[in-house]
Enzyme design. Sequence first.
Site, PDB file in Angstrom:
ATOM      1  N   SER A   1       0.789  -1.235   0.000  1.00 57.01           N
ATOM      2  CA  SER A   1       0.000   0.000   0.000  1.00 57.01           C
ATOM      3  C   SER A   1       0.822   1.287   0.000  1.00 57.01           C
ATOM      4  O   SER A   1       0.320   2.330  -0.396  1.00 57.01           O
ATOM      5  CB  SER A   1      -0.982   0.021   1.172  1.00 57.01           C
TER       6      SER A   1
ATOM      7  N   LYS B   1       0.646   4.574   6.860  1.00 59.28           N
ATOM      8  CA  LYS B   1       0.009   5.371   5.809  1.00 59.28           C
ATOM      9  C   LYS B   1       0.531   6.796   5.856  1.00 59.28           C
ATOM     10  O   LYS B   1       1.226   7.188   6.787  1.00 59.28           O
ATOM     11  CB  LYS B   1      -1.516   5.409   5.986  1.00 59.28           C
TER      12      LYS B   1
END
Length: 113
Positions: free
Chosen positions: A20, A62
Amino acid sequence: MTGVEALVTPWVVARVAGPSMTPTIRSGDRLLVRRVTDVATVRDDDVVLARFPARPELLVVKRVHRAVPGGHWVEGDNPFVTDDSRAFGPAVVVGRVVGRLWPRPGRLPHRQD
């Protein structure tokens, strides 16, 4: 932080699993993370360790896009993987990534737009 556990120690080493955050961070990278005790210090574009109240067992790495009611909107650098705020809503930031320890030690680059 209702329903979301804070980090127990001031510093942790996180091992990344998954694509990701590619190309900035790759699966298998080891990151040095400092616990966040004041969320007001979290800035847009910071790479963070976070939990989603909807999935408190999931600890993710993230990039912060912005502060929102209930936490921060976080997304991965890989737009094709959506295991981030697009799927789970606002996240609670529990740590800020200071840098990569392995395999390419150093600071992380800023987001490539």
